[in-house]
Design a protein around this motif. Structure first.
Motif, PDB file in Angstrom:
ATOM      1  N   PRO A 144      -0.555   4.960  -7.531  1.00 39.28           N
ATOM      2  CA  PRO A 144       0.187   6.221  -7.437  1.00 39.28           C
ATOM      3  C   PRO A 144      -0.391   7.178  -6.386  1.00 39.28           C
ATOM      4  N   ILE A 148       0.000  14.419  -7.669  1.00 40.94           N
ATOM      5  CA  ILE A 148       0.118  13.063  -8.219  1.00 40.94           C
ATOM      6  C   ILE A 148      -1.193  12.619  -8.857  1.00 40.94           C
ATOM      7  N   THR A 203      -1.400  11.573 -12.804  1.00 41.42           N
ATOM      8  CA  THR A 203      -1.826  10.239 -13.231  1.00 41.42           C
ATOM      9  C   THR A 203      -3.238  10.231 -13.800  1.00 41.42           C
TER      10      THR A 203
END
Length: 174
Positions: free
Chosen positions: A74, A121, A125
């Protein structure tokens, strides 16, 4: 201020900083310069085709991805998305050697978008924002300012386009 022993003065509280925060900040600055410099170098002379920054950022993400067996996919994809955002900025701003303000705006906005996506991000995550608020609030702004500084270093003055000499084919048609 430090006392004679090199520590904080008496009565001053120590601020706990997350492990590796300084290394992360330095890595972000170096990565920002390494990723943005080739793009700015090319934009001084040419208008890049749509998707070219996405391809460059994807290639740049492959090496760290291969080193980690793509466990951080990710985060790597955040750089690909940042390349796409940079391509959109190029399409919208049309930065070039003749358009210094657009060039500088692209340099700052591209770096800001890259690191905003990265932190967003990575936080989503990784289970939360970094422990140091200055890292997630200030890092994209500092990255944008570094991008702007790179833009001014790469293109301090607007450059007028040189006239293209007529080619032999153009001369024959006339």
């Amino acid at each position: 201020m430090l006392d004679k022993a090199g520590g904080p003065p008496r009565g001053a509280a120590r601020v706990a900083v997350g492990p590796g925060t300084e290394q992360l900040a330095v890595a972000m600055v170096v990565t920002n310069v390494v990723m943005l410099s080739p793009v700015l170098f090319l934009l001084r002379r040419w208008l890049l085709p749509f998707g070219s920054v996405t391809v460059m950022y994807t290639i740049m993400a492959l090496m760290p991805g291969a080193q980690t067996a793509f466990r951080n996919l990710p985060i790597l994809l955040s750089f690909v998305a940042a390349g796409f955002v940079s391509d959109l900025l190029i399409r919208r701003l049309r930065p070039s050697g003749e358009r210094r303000a657009a060039y500088w705006a692209f340099a700052g906005l591209s770096a800001f978008a890259t690191w905003s996506l990265y932190i967003g991000i990575a936080s989503a995550t990784g289970g939360g924002l970094p422990a140091v608020p200055e890292l997630w609030t200030g890092a994209p702004v500092v990255a944008g300012l570094i991008g702007l500084a790179l833009g001014t270093l790469f293109l301090p003055n607007a450059v007028a386009a040189e006239p293209v000499p007529p080619s032999a084919a153009d001369a024959e048609q006339a």
